[in-house]
Each structure stands twice: as structure tokens, then as C-alpha cells.
Design a protein around this motif. Structure first.
Motif, PDB file in Angstrom:
ATOM      1  N   ARG A  59       0.807  -1.235   0.035  1.00 57.18           N
ATOM      2  CA  ARG A  59       0.148  -0.089   0.000  1.00 57.18           C
ATOM      3  C   ARG A  59       0.839   1.217  -0.174  1.00 57.18           C
ATOM      4  O   ARG A  59       1.978   1.237   0.734  1.00 57.18           O
ATOM      5  CB  ARG A  59      -0.970  -0.086   1.399  1.00 57.18           C
ATOM      6  N   PRO A  60       0.480   2.286  -0.505  1.00 63.66           N
ATOM      7  CA  PRO A  60       1.377   3.530  -0.634  1.00 63.66           C
ATOM      8  C   PRO A  60       1.324   4.182   0.761  1.00 63.66           C
ATOM      9  O   PRO A  60       0.165   3.767   1.737  1.00 63.66           O
ATOM     10  CB  PRO A  60       0.393   4.407  -1.496  1.00 63.66           C
ATOM     11  N   LEU A  61       2.178   4.801   0.973  1.00 67.42           N
ATOM     12  CA  LEU A  61       2.308   5.184   2.523  1.00 67.42           C
ATOM     13  C   LEU A  61       2.738   6.873   2.124  1.00 67.42           C
ATOM     14  O   LEU A  61       3.764   7.075   1.822  1.00 67.42           O
ATOM     15  CB  LEU A  61       3.349   4.519   3.363  1.00 67.42           C
ATOM     16  N   VAL A  62       1.954   7.693   2.649  1.00 61.61           N
ATOM     17  CA  VAL A  62       2.477   9.148   2.786  1.00 61.61           C
ATOM     18  C   VAL A  62       2.129   9.803   4.105  1.00 61.61           C
ATOM     19  O   VAL A  62       1.193  10.105   4.649  1.00 61.61           O
ATOM     20  CB  VAL A  62       1.375   9.911   1.804  1.00 61.61           C
ATOM     21  N   PRO A  63       3.405  10.151   4.659  1.00 60.01           N
ATOM     22  CA  PRO A  63       3.549  10.819   6.083  1.00 60.01           C
ATOM     23  C   PRO A  63       2.803  12.306   5.974  1.00 60.01           C
ATOM     24  O   PRO A  63       2.897  12.678   4.902  1.00 60.01           O
ATOM     25  CB  PRO A  63       4.991  10.861   6.140  1.00 60.01           C
ATOM     26  N   ASN A  64       2.374  12.211   7.160  1.00 60.27           N
ATOM     27  CA  ASN A  64       1.756  13.595   7.274  1.00 60.27           C
ATOM     28  C   ASN A  64       2.601  14.943   7.263  1.00 60.27           C
ATOM     29  O   ASN A  64       2.161  15.924   7.687  1.00 60.27           O
ATOM     30  CB  ASN A  64       0.507  13.816   8.274  1.00 60.27           C
ATOM     31  N   TRP A  65       3.956  14.673   7.560  1.00 58.86           N
ATOM     32  CA  TRP A  65       4.949  15.835   7.605  1.00 58.86           C
ATOM     33  C   TRP A  65       5.796  15.920   6.472  1.00 58.86           C
ATOM     34  O   TRP A  65       5.468  15.140   5.310  1.00 58.86           O
ATOM     35  CB  TRP A  65       5.716  15.608   8.846  1.00 58.86           C
ATOM     36  N   TYR A  66       6.006  17.178   6.214  1.00 59.69           N
ATOM     37  CA  TYR A  66       6.766  17.521   5.022  1.00 59.69           C
ATOM     38  C   TYR A  66       7.932  18.570   5.409  1.00 59.69           C
ATOM     39  O   TYR A  66       7.912  19.204   6.516  1.00 59.69           O
ATOM     40  CB  TYR A  66       5.794  18.038   4.025  1.00 59.69           C
ATOM     41  N   VAL A  67       8.769  18.929   4.394  1.00 52.74           N
ATOM     42  CA  VAL A  67       9.797  20.194   4.641  1.00 52.74           C
ATOM     43  C   VAL A  67       9.175  21.545   4.009  1.00 52.74           C
ATOM     44  O   VAL A  67       8.550  21.234   2.522  1.00 52.74           O
ATOM     45  CB  VAL A  67      11.010  19.421   3.649  1.00 52.74           C
ATOM     46  N   ASN A  68       9.065  22.337   4.776  1.00 52.12           N
ATOM     47  CA  ASN A  68       8.599  23.616   4.436  1.00 52.12           C
ATOM     48  C   ASN A  68       9.686  24.480   3.615  1.00 52.12           C
ATOM     49  O   ASN A  68      10.719  25.070   4.184  1.00 52.12           O
ATOM     50  CB  ASN A  68       8.219  24.213   5.437  1.00 52.12           C
ATOM     51  N   ALA A  69       9.596  24.635   2.123  1.00 51.28           N
ATOM     52  CA  ALA A  69      10.437  25.254   1.472  1.00 51.28           C
ATOM     53  C   ALA A  69      10.108  26.497   0.911  1.00 51.28           C
ATOM     54  O   ALA A  69      10.713  27.014   0.197  1.00 51.28           O
ATOM     55  CB  ALA A  69      10.758  24.278   0.253  1.00 51.28           C
ATOM     56  N   ASN A  70       9.001  26.877   1.256  1.00 45.47           N
ATOM     57  CA  ASN A  70       8.567  28.396   0.903  1.00 45.47           C
ATOM     58  C   ASN A  70       9.582  29.526   1.073  1.00 45.47           C
ATOM     59  O   ASN A  70       9.651  30.297   0.151  1.00 45.47           O
ATOM     60  CB  ASN A  70       7.298  28.890   1.598  1.00 45.47           C
ATOM     61  N   ALA A  71      10.301  29.545   2.234  1.00 46.91           N
ATOM     62  CA  ALA A  71      11.186  30.541   2.359  1.00 46.91           C
ATOM     63  C   ALA A  71      12.569  30.485   1.449  1.00 46.91           C
ATOM     64  O   ALA A  71      13.079  31.403   0.808  1.00 46.91           O
ATOM     65  CB  ALA A  71      11.891  30.566   3.742  1.00 46.91           C
ATOM     66  N   ALA A  72      12.934  29.302   1.150  1.00 41.28           N
ATOM     67  CA  ALA A  72      13.899  28.855   0.415  1.00 41.28           C
ATOM     68  C   ALA A  72      13.784  29.038  -1.086  1.00 41.28           C
ATOM     69  O   ALA A  72      14.430  29.430  -2.027  1.00 41.28           O
ATOM     70  CB  ALA A  72      14.804  27.939   0.615  1.00 41.28           C
ATOM     71  N   LEU A  73      12.320  28.662  -1.419  1.00 38.89           N
ATOM     72  CA  LEU A  73      12.194  28.524  -2.755  1.00 38.89           C
ATOM     73  C   LEU A  73      10.448  29.196  -3.082  1.00 38.89           C
ATOM     74  O   LEU A  73       9.707  28.524  -3.101  1.00 38.89           O
ATOM     75  CB  LEU A  73      11.991  27.257  -3.478  1.00 38.89           C
ATOM     76  N   PRO A  74      10.414  30.535  -3.093  1.00 39.82           N
ATOM     77  CA  PRO A  74       9.262  31.307  -3.054  1.00 39.82           C
ATOM     78  C   PRO A  74       8.775  31.125  -4.398  1.00 39.82           C
ATOM     79  O   PRO A  74       8.770  32.225  -5.267  1.00 39.82           O
ATOM     80  CB  PRO A  74       9.586  32.553  -2.548  1.00 39.82           C
ATOM     81  N   LEU A  75       8.148  30.159  -4.804  1.00 35.50           N
ATOM     82  CA  LEU A  75       7.774  29.962  -6.173  1.00 35.50           C
ATOM     83  C   LEU A  75       6.293  30.973  -6.503  1.00 35.50           C
ATOM     84  O   LEU A  75       6.062  31.296  -7.783  1.00 35.50           O
ATOM     85  CB  LEU A  75       7.559  28.661  -6.659  1.00 35.50           C
ATOM     86  N   GLU A  76       5.783  31.069  -5.721  1.00 38.32           N
ATOM     87  CA  GLU A  76       4.634  31.959  -5.880  1.00 38.32           C
ATOM     88  C   GLU A  76       4.696  33.428  -6.118  1.00 38.32           C
ATOM     89  O   GLU A  76       4.036  34.383  -6.746  1.00 38.32           O
ATOM     90  CB  GLU A  76       3.443  31.694  -4.765  1.00 38.32           C
ATOM     91  N   ALA A  77       5.854  33.989  -5.689  1.00 42.00           N
ATOM     92  CA  ALA A  77       6.452  35.418  -5.836  1.00 42.00           C
ATOM     93  C   ALA A  77       7.150  35.437  -6.925  1.00 42.00           C
ATOM     94  O   ALA A  77       7.763  34.949  -7.430  1.00 42.00           O
ATOM     95  CB  ALA A  77       7.228  35.748  -4.687  1.00 42.00           C
ATOM     96  N   PRO A  78       7.143  36.738  -7.602  1.00 48.32           N
ATOM     97  CA  PRO A  78       7.822  37.045  -9.029  1.00 48.32           C
ATOM     98  C   PRO A  78       9.288  36.915  -8.378  1.00 48.32           C
ATOM     99  O   PRO A  78       9.784  37.260  -7.380  1.00 48.32           O
ATOM    100  CB  PRO A  78       7.403  38.558  -9.175  1.00 48.32           C
ATOM    101  N   ALA A  79      10.166  36.462  -9.252  1.00 45.26           N
ATOM    102  CA  ALA A  79      11.649  36.019  -9.139  1.00 45.26           C
ATOM    103  C   ALA A  79      12.380  37.447  -8.986  1.00 45.26           C
ATOM    104  O   ALA A  79      12.359  38.372 -10.083  1.00 45.26           O
ATOM    105  CB  ALA A  79      12.135  35.218 -10.218  1.00 45.26           C
ATOM    106  N   ARG A  80      13.153  37.821  -7.920  1.00 50.89           N
ATOM    107  CA  ARG A  80      13.912  38.898  -7.796  1.00 50.89           C
ATOM    108  C   ARG A  80      15.279  38.299  -7.649  1.00 50.89           C
ATOM    109  O   ARG A  80      15.577  37.689  -6.260  1.00 50.89           O
ATOM    110  CB  ARG A  80      13.357  40.022  -7.020  1.00 50.89           C
ATOM    111  N   LEU A  81      16.184  38.170  -8.391  1.00 52.34           N
ATOM    112  CA  LEU A  81      17.609  37.466  -8.097  1.00 52.34           C
ATOM    113  C   LEU A  81      18.648  38.500  -7.589  1.00 52.34           C
ATOM    114  O   LEU A  81      18.483  39.378  -8.255  1.00 52.34           O
ATOM    115  CB  LEU A  81      17.769  36.805  -9.514  1.00 52.34           C
ATOM    116  N   ARG A  82      19.013  37.845  -6.836  1.00 51.56           N
ATOM    117  CA  ARG A  82      20.374  38.878  -6.219  1.00 51.56           C
ATOM    118  C   ARG A  82      21.527  38.659  -6.963  1.00 51.56           C
ATOM    119  O   ARG A  82      22.212  37.344  -7.274  1.00 51.56           O
ATOM    120  CB  ARG A  82      20.507  38.461  -4.772  1.00 51.56           C
ATOM    121  N   LEU A  83      22.280  39.697  -7.401  1.00 53.50           N
ATOM    122  CA  LEU A  83      23.343  39.783  -8.421  1.00 53.50           C
ATOM    123  C   LEU A  83      24.266  40.222  -7.877  1.00 53.50           C
ATOM    124  O   LEU A  83      24.390  41.424  -7.194  1.00 53.50           O
ATOM    125  CB  LEU A  83      22.760  40.464  -9.792  1.00 53.50           C
TER     126      LEU A  83
END
Length: 329
Positions: A165-189
Motif C-alpha cells: 500500500r502507498p504510504l504518505v507521511p503527514n509531515w513535510y519540509v517547508n521550502a517556501n522561504a528558500a524557494l518562493p515560487l508563488e512570488a515574482p523572481a527577484r534574483l540577487r546579483l
């Protein structure tokens, strides 16, 4: 073992690349988004540099002939296991006979699929990464094709109590701060000398969201589309080494951000280099996405990189404590 039932748009085997060969003209290559790739590997008990699949925009359909732990990170390409939506950024047990597929891309451009034990293929120049332009590494130097079969190495993780049977734990890694894909990209140069020679109007354009990723973009480079920039006043320059994230300005005035499969040298004016900490965000840009830049110092870029590295080490330590709590034997 994984059997490829449908190839998708552009899926390749990648790892952390093959550094040390650029003096022969061989680029480092490897994953575009090293942060997402590292997290995916850590979630299934691999080392950070284990080989995995990098999936671009339209994913494949894969049949798991044997059960395995997997993790999907990076962009959200609507993954499903046996027709049921699959969450990302966590370990998932896929039983033997299950099928993994992908739908429309919701966020980002590239997803990373890691399996416990890593994908097992011969190394070429110390790496399993696919270099499609040179035609080596991975699966004969090419993207996945229908009928391909991929073996994976020995897993460091135990199997679930019910491996059917598939097993999907209810915990996860929160990557929103490191990879904010919902926000427009502003790259530090990190500005290069040619940045100071760029007229002020050109600097202001790059600091705004006047540019978008062009359709002629791939792992070699991302072409920007927007107001043509005037060439720096410094004139011609000798060819010099370039790196992932180098921002070049060709004669046409439309900038290019170099990717992991870039050439090893270039002679165009260099406006700067995207800070390593933002390469993950850079890798997730797809055609049509807006992008802007923020100039920062080398010292600031180094501090951000150290903080990201410390975060990955903390994650690795915490995952070693988390695994005994997910209902395994």
C-alpha cells in the motif's frame, strides 16, 4: 527498477555534476536546482549528490516494478500516484506495480524525483549527469525515452509494515522561504565590472520587472526579453571563464543568464553573477516568467550561502530523527 512508459518533454538523469574538467572545455552540468535536488535526496536517505531525475515542465509516466521510497521536490508539476494527487517535499512509499505520472505545471519549471538508493548508472568523468549536447552521461547522453529502464541502488531506509500500500507521511519540509515560487523572481546579483559601465537607464531596467524569460531558454542559458540594453562603454573584452548564473549582454542588447550546461568561456560583456543562494529560483523560471535583479555584495552573497548550507545540515540531522516515527519496521 523503474520502467518509462511515457517519456515526457525533457527528463534526464542528473546528480551534482562533474567539476574539475572545465579546462578541457567540459562544463560542470548537473542539476539546475541544487537545493531542491539535495532535499529530495535527503528525504529518502540518500547522500545529497545521488543521481535522480530532473523533470522539465511536462513529466513522464513511470512504472515502479519494485517498491521504493521516493520524494518529489522543486516545481509543482501535478504529480499523481495511480491517479491520486501526490504531495511534494516529503518521502512517499510507492509499492511495486504503482505508476507515477505528471500533469500540468502549476508552479515552477523543474521537478526532482529521488528514489531511495539513487539511480544506478555508470559514471562518466566521475558523474552520472546527462550532458545532452556532448552526448554522454546518464542514459547514453540523452533524455528519457519510452521503454527505458532505470535501476536504483540499495536503500538505507526500511520498508513499511504493509509494502503493498502507498504510504504518505503527514509531515513535510517547508521550502517556501528558500524557494518562493508563488512570488515574482527577484534574483540577487553580484555585479561585475561591466555593470558599472552599463548606463544608468540599463541598470534601472534590470532592477524592474521589465524582462521576461524568453521561449529560447534551456539548461544552457535563459534568454531575457525586454527593452534592449545599451552595451557597456568598456568596449570589447577577451574571452574569460563563465559560471552558472553569469549574466551576459550580447550585441543585440537582450541579456542571457547562463545555465549549468553553459559553455566554459565567453567574450560577451558580463554584468554580474546570480548569487548561488538564488540559483534554485533561477532554475524554476519558465518562458514568460518575469524576472528582476537586486545588486548585492560578495560578502552578503557568501553569508546567504552559508545560511542555506547550515539549513541543509540541520534538515539532514532532523530527518535522521524523524524516520523512526513514520510507522516503519
Amino acid at each position: 527498477m523503474i520502467r518509462v512508459e511515457k517519456a515526457g518533454l525533457f527528463s534526464t538523469v542528473q546528480d551534482s555534476g562533474r567539476p574539475g574538467w572545465q579546462y578541457w572545455g567540459i562544463t560542470v552540468g548537473g542539476v539546475m536546482d541544487s537545493y531542491s535536488a539535495a532535499v529530495a535526496n535527503l528525504l529518502v536517505g540518500n547522500t545529497r549528490d545521488a543521481a535522480m531525475l530532473e523533470i522539465t515542465l511536462q513529466g513522464p509516466r513511470l512504472h515502479f516494478e519494485s517498491g521504493t521510497w521516493l520524494a518529489i521536490t522543486g516545481g509543482d508539476l501535478s504529480p499523481e500516484l495511480d491517479g491520486k494527487p501526490l504531495p511534494g517535499w516529503r518521502p512517499i512509499w510507492a509499492p511495486a506495480g504503482s505508476r507515477l505520472s505528471f500533469g500540468r505545471p502549476r508552479l515552477g519549471c523543474r521537478a526532482y524525483l529521488a528514489v531511495a538508493g539513487g539511480i544506478s548508472l555508470p559514471r562518466v568523468l566521475g558523474s552520472r549527469s546527462t550532458h545532452t549536447r556532448a552526448g554522454f552521461g546518464g542514459l547514453e547522453g540523452r533524455p528519457l525515452q519510452e521503454g527505458d529502464r532505470l535501476a536504483f541502488g540499495a536503500s538505507a531506509l526500511p520498508i513499511p509494515r504493509d509494502p503493498h500500500r502507498p504510504l504518505v507521511p503527514n509531515w513535510y519540509v517547508n521550502a517556501n522561504a528558500a524557494l518562493p515560487l508563488e512570488a515574482p523572481a527577484r534574483l540577487r546579483l553580484i555585479p561585475a565590472p561591466d555593470w558599472t559601465n552599463l548606463p544608468r537607464a540599463g541598470q534601472r531596467s534590470l532592477n524592474s520587472e521589465a524582462y521576461r524569460i524568453g521561449s529560447l531558454s534551456d539548461r544552457m542559458g535563459l534568454r531575457l526579453e525586454g527593452p534592449p540594453l545599451p552595451l557597456p562603454t568598456s568596449g570589447e573584452r577577451l574571452s574569460a571563464g563563465v559560471t552558472y548564473g553569469t549574466l551576459q549582454l550580447p550585441p543585440g542588447g537582450q541579456p542571457i543568464i547562463l545555465g549549468v550546461d553553459r559553455q566554459t568561456t565567453g567574450g560577451y560583456p558580463v554584468l554580474g553573477t546570480v548569487a548561488s543562494v538564488d540559483q534554485a529560483r533561477l532554475a524554476q523560471l519558465k518562458p514568460g516568467d518575469p524576472v528582476s535583479f537586486e545588486a548585492i555584495s560578495v560578502e552578503r552573497a557568501q553569508a546567504l550561502y552559508r545560511a542555506r548550507s547550515h539549513g541543509l545540515r540541520r534538515l539532514q540531522a532532523s530527518l535522521s530523527l524523524r524516520w523512526p516515527r513514520v510507522g516503519l519496521i
